[in-house]
Design a protein around this motif. Sequence first.
Motif, PDB file in Angstrom:
ATOM      1  N   ASN A   1       4.968  -5.595  -9.950  1.00 29.84           N
ATOM      2  CA  ASN A   1       5.500  -4.593  -9.014  1.00 29.84           C
ATOM      3  C   ASN A   1       4.416  -3.828  -8.265  1.00 29.84           C
ATOM      4  O   ASN A   1       4.567  -2.650  -7.953  1.00 29.84           O
ATOM      5  CB  ASN A   1       6.432  -3.622  -9.758  1.00 29.84           C
ATOM      6  N   SER A   2       3.327  -4.486  -8.003  1.00 25.80           N
ATOM      7  CA  SER A   2       2.274  -3.908  -7.175  1.00 25.80           C
ATOM      8  C   SER A   2       2.476  -4.334  -5.727  1.00 25.80           C
ATOM      9  O   SER A   2       3.400  -5.091  -5.409  1.00 25.80           O
ATOM     10  CB  SER A   2       0.902  -4.345  -7.690  1.00 25.80           C
ATOM     11  N   PHE A   3       1.616  -3.817  -4.881  1.00 22.64           N
ATOM     12  CA  PHE A   3       1.708  -4.140  -3.459  1.00 22.64           C
ATOM     13  C   PHE A   3       0.300  -4.281  -2.910  1.00 22.64           C
ATOM     14  O   PHE A   3      -0.531  -3.393  -3.110  1.00 22.64           O
ATOM     15  CB  PHE A   3       2.463  -3.026  -2.712  1.00 22.64           C
TER      16      PHE A   3
ATOM     17  N   GLY B   1       2.335  -1.550 -10.595  1.00 22.28           N
ATOM     18  CA  GLY B   1       2.794  -0.473  -9.733  1.00 22.28           C
ATOM     19  C   GLY B   1       1.734   0.128  -8.844  1.00 22.28           C
ATOM     20  O   GLY B   1       1.915   1.221  -8.295  1.00 22.28           O
ATOM     21  N   THR B   2       0.638  -0.541  -8.680  1.00 22.01           N
ATOM     22  CA  THR B   2      -0.463  -0.019  -7.862  1.00 22.01           C
ATOM     23  C   THR B   2      -0.377  -0.560  -6.436  1.00 22.01           C
ATOM     24  O   THR B   2       0.039  -1.694  -6.218  1.00 22.01           O
ATOM     25  CB  THR B   2      -1.802  -0.366  -8.539  1.00 22.01           C
ATOM     26  N   VAL B   3      -0.783   0.292  -5.481  1.00 20.15           N
ATOM     27  CA  VAL B   3      -0.784  -0.096  -4.075  1.00 20.15           C
ATOM     28  C   VAL B   3      -2.227  -0.284  -3.615  1.00 20.15           C
ATOM     29  O   VAL B   3      -3.042   0.642  -3.735  1.00 20.15           O
ATOM     30  CB  VAL B   3      -0.099   0.980  -3.203  1.00 20.15           C
TER      31      VAL B   3
ATOM     32  N   GLN C   1      -5.804   3.709  -0.644  1.00 25.07           N
ATOM     33  CA  GLN C   1      -5.276   3.798   0.718  1.00 25.07           C
ATOM     34  C   GLN C   1      -5.946   2.820   1.696  1.00 25.07           C
ATOM     35  O   GLN C   1      -6.953   2.177   1.377  1.00 25.07           O
ATOM     36  CB  GLN C   1      -5.433   5.232   1.219  1.00 25.07           C
TER      37      GLN C   1
ATOM     38  N   PHE D   1      -5.608   8.454  -6.826  1.00 25.15           N
ATOM     39  CA  PHE D   1      -5.382   8.338  -5.382  1.00 25.15           C
ATOM     40  C   PHE D   1      -6.731   8.230  -4.684  1.00 25.15           C
ATOM     41  O   PHE D   1      -7.547   9.157  -4.751  1.00 25.15           O
ATOM     42  CB  PHE D   1      -4.618   9.569  -4.867  1.00 25.15           C
TER      43      PHE D   1
END
Lengths: 225, 225, 225
Positions: B93-95, B111-113, B133, B149
């Motif tokens: 479920n990461s991106f 779960g990390t972007v 980011q 972040f």
Amino acid sequence: MIPASAKIGDSVVIEDGVILGENVTIGHHCVLLAGTKLGDNVTVGHHCVLGVRPGGNATMRTTGVSNLTLTIGSGTRIGQLVSLYTGTVIGENSFVADHASIRENVVIGPGTVIGRAAIVELNTTIGASCTIQTNAYVTGDTTIEDHVFIGPCVSMSNDKYMGAQPYSLAGPTIRSGAKIGNNATLLPGVVIGKLAIVGAGSVVTRDVPDQTVVVGVPAALLDPS
Amino acid sequence: MIPASAKIGDSVVIEDGVILGENVTIGHHCVLLAGTKLGDNVTVGHHCVLGVRPGGNATMRTTGVSNLTLTIGSGTRIGQLVSLYTGTVIGENSFVADHASIRENVVIGPGTVIGRAAIVELNTTIGASCTIQTNAYVTGDTTIEDHVFIGPCVSMSNDKYMGAQPYSLAGPTIRSGAKIGNNATLLPGVVIGKLAIVGAGSVVTRDVPDQTVVVGVPAALLDPS
Amino acid sequence: MIPASAKIGDSVVIEDGVILGENVTIGHHCVLLAGTKLGDNVTVGHHCVLGVRPGGNATMRTTGVSNLTLTIGSGTRIGQLVSLYTGTVIGENSFVADHASIRENVVIGPGTVIGRAAIVELNTTIGASCTIQTNAYVTGDTTIEDHVFIGPCVSMSNDKYMGAQPYSLAGPTIRSGAKIGNNATLLPGVVIGKLAIVGAGSVVTRDVPDQTVVVGVPAALLDPS
């Protein structure tokens, strides 16, 4: 669907629902997804993906895009290896250079240059005849007026709380004719006034008045001495 | 080899030795090299290259990767024009956004972007539920814990001697819940403490204690006045 | 035209007028445009575009390139998703990493590394055995001598007037053996002396003497205390 005047490269994928103007050129291996609409005389380089639909994972905001069209104005030129999203309008006679990426809900005026590897995030407006230089990062929720110059590698942020409160986002506002030096850092929500100049490498933490010059960390009015 | 549930785009190359879970979607023109292993419900955008094997020229270090698998966890979503290396595991479920690149010997939690055009270099660990980011640069030999972040355009280095002694490399260590502002610069080996905040555009030359805020060049504790 | 020793991937486009040496390897989906000339033992990754011809929109300068050849020296290795222009020469045994872009009228010496997502703009010369790190931006009209190290995310500019006087451009000059720290900012026309060191995150506004160390914003000689 594909006008006889179009020049289409090898192994190009054109989905149903793509609209092409007259005399368009599409490079090899391009992927044009449903909703892509190109004006007359648009040129697209090789390996581009046009008409991407927004999506992410569970932690990312959904943008509620209802406009699933990507519109590229007549005479605009797109480079190689570019990705462009639906919900976005790029004006006439603009240029989007190689490796650039432009997301959903973006409006770009005519005659504007989006530089090599530059990124424009969602919900952003860029005016006419702007230059967004190579590798510049235009964050989401940003307003850039006309004739603005954004130098190479400029960085912006729209998230004062860095992920802690993701739904109170505001990017910078950059007024007409302002110029931002290379690798400057703009904090969320700052306003850069008309014809203002931000020096290279500056960190802008508060608003910059019209027709002033600021430099440094944090950016302050340039001492004329 | 390719499950009946898979949706595969046009002109996709899938080498022998690729393993696909159920209900995967592979975009047009993707290249899946031997060793690529996708979990169930993984989505890959267009023009991606998955399973790249490390290599360089004579001056670059060899990493001695023995694990020639790229594992992508179930439910993870990959954007367009992305390159991912073997020897790497990306959690569920990461991106991984468009134009991103992740090298060998990297572990990324669930779960990390990984943002648009972000780069993660070799021998790096990133925890769960992090946001890296857009256009951020995570250097090699870096440790990032959970819920971190990393703002847009953050830059890191792992090479104190800038090429003069290439085999004594150490990237930053960023503890749980820390937040790094956009375009900040982290020097080799610095430790950013738990829940610490680094201001945008700061240059971090020494360790940052837990739960503190630092800003400026060089970064110093924020004066609360 | 294509030697029997060449290994060519799937869906590769090779235009008339491409010249390949012996034992070249071309990745899947590559586009080799007319004028591309590869030496012996050159390796090209997947999804590359080689031999792009310069172009832009009406506001961008034309470079008057008369040399419409892209020459890549023997033994050089190119990564994935790379774009390279005509009018450019890359020396032997060099390395151009994934997502990098190199424009027209560029000369790169032998044994040099152009990092991941690094960009080299037009009319620039880079010497032998240099390392241009990941995500570094080498602006147009720049001179980099031999054995130079450019750190990750370094930013340069060649345009003192930021678009107001577009034809008086001068990039930095970086002398042999100089080292530039990560995310440093170099202003137009500055000269970085031989074996000089620029600290990470510094903003270089004036020339740096040979064998000195500068840090800060603006960059100043390092106080040895």
